[in-house]
Design a protein around this motif. Structure first.
Motif, short mmCIF file in Angstrom:
data_model
loop_
_atom_site.label_atom_id
_atom_site.label_comp_id
_atom_site.label_asym_id
_atom_site.label_seq_id
_atom_site.Cartn_x
_atom_site.Cartn_y
_atom_site.Cartn_z
N SER A 10 -3.02 27.28 27.63
CA SER A 10 -1.68 26.80 27.29
C SER A 10 -1.48 26.62 25.80
O SER A 10 -0.37 26.40 25.33
CB SER A 10 -1.38 25.48 28.02
OG SER A 10 -2.34 24.50 27.66
N TYR A 32 -5.78 25.14 32.23
CA TYR A 32 -5.14 24.16 31.36
C TYR A 32 -5.54 22.78 31.86
O TYR A 32 -6.03 22.63 32.97
CB TYR A 32 -3.61 24.32 31.37
CG TYR A 32 -2.98 23.95 32.68
CD1 TYR A 32 -2.46 22.67 32.90
CD2 TYR A 32 -2.90 24.86 33.74
CE1 TYR A 32 -1.90 22.31 34.13
CE2 TYR A 32 -2.34 24.51 34.96
CZ TYR A 32 -1.84 23.24 35.14
OH TYR A 32 -1.30 22.87 36.35
N ALA A 39 1.69 26.18 30.69
CA ALA A 39 0.89 27.11 31.50
C ALA A 39 1.76 27.84 32.51
O ALA A 39 1.63 29.06 32.71
CB ALA A 39 -0.23 26.36 32.19
N LYS A 58 -5.16 23.88 36.92
CA LYS A 58 -5.42 22.65 36.16
C LYS A 58 -6.86 22.21 36.38
O LYS A 58 -7.31 22.04 37.52
CB LYS A 58 -4.47 21.54 36.60
CG LYS A 58 -4.75 20.19 35.93
CD LYS A 58 -3.73 19.14 36.34
CE LYS A 58 -4.14 17.75 35.86
NZ LYS A 58 -4.42 17.67 34.41
#
Length: 245
Positions: A10, A32, A39, A58
């Protein structure tokens, strides 16, 4: 279609690198931690502008458990990883005597532990058994020469360089290449803490009299992970405009 995992996707360098790999025909995994909106926007951009699939995930790379989750997601979606770009990183300017235990843990956790966890996972799951793959680590010119008021950052990035060289020797016979980029001053969000005068001074100190752009790093990454660089491993390539020679 090949798959590339880009950590820190990101951020400025990460997003440029992910886009470059997608344009080159890779499916890309966008790791990210905090910047979900960026993202997701990047994933949409990639799928609108290329024929590649982008998977945002994530995960905190400083946690081995979350890195395991990251690669579970990758394996479930794509089944394999051909390229890992360890780009996730944080920076901080602080006097050495003011660095707290938590500052040190956060810096080394993201910038060095994350490289270890992600590289270990991708090697064990995919690359060693496939006898192929490329790992590219993003260090910094300060990992090469050190920076005043950035001792913890410099130490972590120097560790990335040492890891790169040692790992390249260990996995070469498994058909895996490991290299490192050491960027100079690149205009990303990390530069927001510097005032205009400082940025201009850094530019003046650079022999090419210019500062880097994220795509300068992205295109170097693409080359080092390509077959054009098939005889290059264990190397640290400075992309810094001549700041460190």
């Amino acid at each position: 279609m090949k798959t590339a995992v880009i950590t820190g996707a990101s951020g400025g360098i990460g997003s440029a690198t992910a886009l470059a790999f997608a344009k080159d025909g890779y499916n890309v995994v966008l790791q990210y931690n905090n910047s979900q909106d960026k993202a997701l926007a990047l994933a949409k951009k990639i799928e609108n502008e290329t024929n590649s699939t982008a998977l945002p995930v994530k995960a905190d790379v400083s946690s081995s458990q979350e890195v395991t989750f990251l690669f579970d997601e990758v394996e479930n979606r794509f089944g394999n990883v051909d390229v890992l770009v360890n780009n996730a990183g944080i920076a901080q300017q602080k006097l050495f005597t003011d660095i707290t235990d938590e500052d040190w843990r956060r810096m080394t956790g993201t910038n060095l532990d994350g490289v270890f966890y992600c590289s270990r996972e991708v090697l064990k799951r995919f690359m060693i058994k496939n006898h192929s793959g490329v790992i590219l680590n993003v260090s910094s010119m300060w990992g090469q020469v050190g920076a005043s008021c950035e001792v913890h950052y410099s130490a972590a990035k120097a560790g990335v360089i040492g890891l790169t060289k040692a790992l390249a020797k260990e996995v070469g016979l498994s058909g895996i290449r490991v290299n490192c980029i050491a960027p100079g001053v690149v205009m990303t969000d990390m530069m927001k803490s510097f005032d205009e005068q400082t940025v201009n001074e850094l530019k003046d100190e650079t022999p090419l009299n210019m500062l880097g752009e994220p795509d300068d790093i992205a295109q170097t990454a693409l080359f080092l992970c390509s077959d054009k660089a098939k005889f290059i491993t264990g190397q640290v390539l400075g992309v810094n405009g001549g700041f460190v020679i």
